[in-house]
Write a protein that holds these residues in place. Structure first.
Motif, mmCIF file in Angstrom:
data_model
loop_
_atom_site.group_PDB
_atom_site.id
_atom_site.type_symbol
_atom_site.label_atom_id
_atom_site.label_comp_id
_atom_site.label_asym_id
_atom_site.label_seq_id
_atom_site.Cartn_x
_atom_site.Cartn_y
_atom_site.Cartn_z
ATOM 1 N N MET A 58 50.402 49.724 59.276
ATOM 2 C CA MET A 58 49.738 49.343 58.042
ATOM 3 C C MET A 58 49.794 47.824 57.901
ATOM 4 O O MET A 58 50.810 47.212 58.156
ATOM 5 C CB MET A 58 50.391 50.007 56.841
ATOM 6 N N ARG A 59 48.691 47.273 57.477
ATOM 7 C CA ARG A 59 48.602 45.830 57.255
ATOM 8 C C ARG A 59 48.473 45.601 55.749
ATOM 9 O O ARG A 59 47.643 46.223 55.086
ATOM 10 C CB ARG A 59 47.397 45.280 57.984
ATOM 11 N N THR A 60 49.301 44.706 55.209
ATOM 12 C CA THR A 60 49.323 44.459 53.769
ATOM 13 C C THR A 60 48.699 43.106 53.440
ATOM 14 O O THR A 60 48.962 42.116 54.123
ATOM 15 C CB THR A 60 50.767 44.523 53.235
ATOM 16 N N PHE A 61 47.899 43.098 52.391
ATOM 17 C CA PHE A 61 47.221 41.886 51.940
ATOM 18 C C PHE A 61 47.644 41.566 50.519
ATOM 19 O O PHE A 61 47.697 42.454 49.669
ATOM 20 C CB PHE A 61 45.700 42.083 51.968
ATOM 21 N N GLU A 62 47.918 40.296 50.253
ATOM 22 C CA GLU A 62 48.194 39.835 48.905
ATOM 23 C C GLU A 62 46.865 39.644 48.191
ATOM 24 O O GLU A 62 45.919 39.097 48.760
ATOM 25 C CB GLU A 62 48.962 38.519 48.933
ATOM 26 N N VAL A 63 46.794 40.098 46.937
ATOM 27 C CA VAL A 63 45.585 39.983 46.133
ATOM 28 C C VAL A 63 45.961 39.374 44.788
ATOM 29 O O VAL A 63 46.874 39.854 44.117
ATOM 30 C CB VAL A 63 44.933 41.369 45.921
ATOM 31 N N LEU A 64 45.254 38.302 44.424
ATOM 32 C CA LEU A 64 45.439 37.696 43.113
ATOM 33 C C LEU A 64 44.419 38.311 42.170
ATOM 34 O O LEU A 64 43.245 38.464 42.529
ATOM 35 C CB LEU A 64 45.234 36.186 43.188
ATOM 36 N N ALA A 65 44.850 38.671 40.972
ATOM 37 C CA ALA A 65 43.964 39.323 40.006
ATOM 38 C C ALA A 65 44.118 38.648 38.655
ATOM 39 O O ALA A 65 45.214 38.235 38.273
ATOM 40 C CB ALA A 65 44.312 40.805 39.896
ATOM 41 N N TRP A 66 42.988 38.522 37.939
ATOM 42 C CA TRP A 66 43.025 38.001 36.579
ATOM 43 C C TRP A 66 41.880 38.597 35.782
ATOM 44 O O TRP A 66 40.870 39.009 36.324
ATOM 45 C CB TRP A 66 43.003 36.476 36.558
ATOM 46 N N ALA A 67 42.087 38.652 34.461
ATOM 47 C CA ALA A 67 41.065 39.203 33.569
ATOM 48 C C ALA A 67 39.977 38.162 33.330
ATOM 49 O O ALA A 67 40.263 36.974 33.185
ATOM 50 C CB ALA A 67 41.699 39.609 32.243
ATOM 51 N N GLU A 68 38.721 38.662 33.303
ATOM 52 C CA GLU A 68 37.595 37.766 33.047
ATOM 53 C C GLU A 68 36.375 38.605 32.679
ATOM 54 O O GLU A 68 36.074 39.591 33.361
ATOM 55 C CB GLU A 68 37.310 36.920 34.288
ATOM 56 N N SER A 69 35.683 38.227 31.635
ATOM 57 C CA SER A 69 34.421 38.861 31.220
ATOM 58 C C SER A 69 34.514 40.376 31.086
ATOM 59 O O SER A 69 33.665 41.105 31.597
ATOM 60 C CB SER A 69 33.303 38.488 32.192
ATOM 61 N N GLY A 70 35.547 40.860 30.442
ATOM 62 C CA GLY A 70 35.675 42.294 30.204
ATOM 63 C C GLY A 70 36.081 43.114 31.409
ATOM 64 O O GLY A 70 35.978 44.332 31.397
ATOM 65 N N ILE B 43 45.324 49.921 55.016
ATOM 66 C CA ILE B 43 45.427 48.659 54.282
ATOM 67 C C ILE B 43 46.351 48.826 53.081
ATOM 68 O O ILE B 43 46.126 49.686 52.231
ATOM 69 C CB ILE B 43 44.033 48.204 53.799
ATOM 70 N N GLY B 44 47.376 47.986 53.017
ATOM 71 C CA GLY B 44 48.251 47.946 51.853
ATOM 72 C C GLY B 44 47.853 46.764 50.980
ATOM 73 O O GLY B 44 47.396 45.740 51.484
ATOM 74 N N ILE B 45 48.045 46.891 49.677
ATOM 75 C CA ILE B 45 47.684 45.842 48.732
ATOM 76 C C ILE B 45 48.894 45.480 47.896
ATOM 77 O O ILE B 45 49.570 46.359 47.349
ATOM 78 C CB ILE B 45 46.547 46.314 47.787
ATOM 79 N N THR B 46 49.169 44.178 47.796
ATOM 80 C CA THR B 46 50.195 43.662 46.901
ATOM 81 C C THR B 46 49.485 42.835 45.841
ATOM 82 O O THR B 46 48.911 41.791 46.155
ATOM 83 C CB THR B 46 51.211 42.787 47.659
ATOM 84 N N LEU B 47 49.477 43.314 44.601
ATOM 85 C CA LEU B 47 48.788 42.628 43.508
ATOM 86 C C LEU B 47 49.695 41.630 42.814
ATOM 87 O O LEU B 47 50.859 41.930 42.534
ATOM 88 C CB LEU B 47 48.318 43.638 42.461
ATOM 89 N N ARG B 48 49.142 40.463 42.554
ATOM 90 C CA ARG B 48 49.818 39.454 41.725
ATOM 91 C C ARG B 48 48.833 39.048 40.644
ATOM 92 O O ARG B 48 47.691 38.691 40.943
ATOM 93 C CB ARG B 48 50.207 38.228 42.548
ATOM 94 N N PHE B 49 49.253 39.117 39.403
ATOM 95 C CA PHE B 49 48.370 38.787 38.301
ATOM 96 C C PHE B 49 48.477 37.297 37.977
ATOM 97 O O PHE B 49 49.304 36.877 37.163
ATOM 98 C CB PHE B 49 48.690 39.659 37.078
ATOM 99 N N GLU B 50 47.653 36.526 38.678
ATOM 100 C CA GLU B 50 47.562 35.082 38.445
ATOM 101 C C GLU B 50 46.296 34.551 39.088
ATOM 102 O O GLU B 50 45.765 35.138 40.034
ATOM 103 C CB GLU B 50 48.776 34.347 38.993
ATOM 104 N N ARG B 51 45.811 33.429 38.579
ATOM 105 C CA ARG B 51 44.650 32.771 39.176
ATOM 106 C C ARG B 51 45.117 31.913 40.344
ATOM 107 O O ARG B 51 46.223 31.382 40.320
ATOM 108 C CB ARG B 51 43.972 31.860 38.159
ATOM 109 N N PRO B 52 44.263 31.743 41.359
ATOM 110 C CA PRO B 52 44.643 30.857 42.457
ATOM 111 C C PRO B 52 44.698 29.413 41.982
ATOM 112 O O PRO B 52 43.977 29.022 41.056
ATOM 113 C CB PRO B 52 43.516 31.048 43.480
ATOM 114 N N HIS B 53 45.556 28.634 42.590
ATOM 115 C CA HIS B 53 45.681 27.214 42.253
ATOM 116 C C HIS B 53 44.735 26.401 43.122
ATOM 117 O O HIS B 53 44.638 26.647 44.319
ATOM 118 C CB HIS B 53 47.129 26.749 42.469
ATOM 119 N N PRO B 54 44.046 25.443 42.501
ATOM 120 C CA PRO B 54 43.093 24.623 43.290
ATOM 121 C C PRO B 54 43.775 23.758 44.326
ATOM 122 O O PRO B 54 44.896 23.496 44.336
ATOM 123 C CB PRO B 54 42.393 23.768 42.249
#
Length: 64
Positions: A1-13, A53-64
């Motif tokens: 299994m391959r795990t991917f980090e995913v950044l998530a944030w709320a936007e537009s409903g 596919i494994g998913i690791t969710l982090r609730f934050e916006r990416p930094h520029p």
């Protein structure tokens, strides 16, 4: 299994999902759809089977 980090944030409903490793975004409407949406995006872009596919969710916006 391959795990991917995913950044998530709320936007537009809904939620925006960003997968840094593949530099791609997708969206989901509900919280319980986040992992499946991210997994589908990675599977489509990399040609992997969704079940490997494994998913690791982090609730934050990416930094520029």
């Amino acid at each position: 299994m391959r795990t991917f980090e995913v950044l998530a944030w709320a936007e537009s409903g809904g939620f925006v999902l960003y997968v840094p490793e593949v530099e791609a975004l997708t969206r989901a409407r509900k919280l319980d759809e986040l992992e499946a949406a991210a997994r589908d995006l990675v599977a489509e872009l990399l040609g992997l089977e969704p079940g490997t596919i494994g998913i690791t969710l982090r609730f934050e916006r990416p930094h520029p």
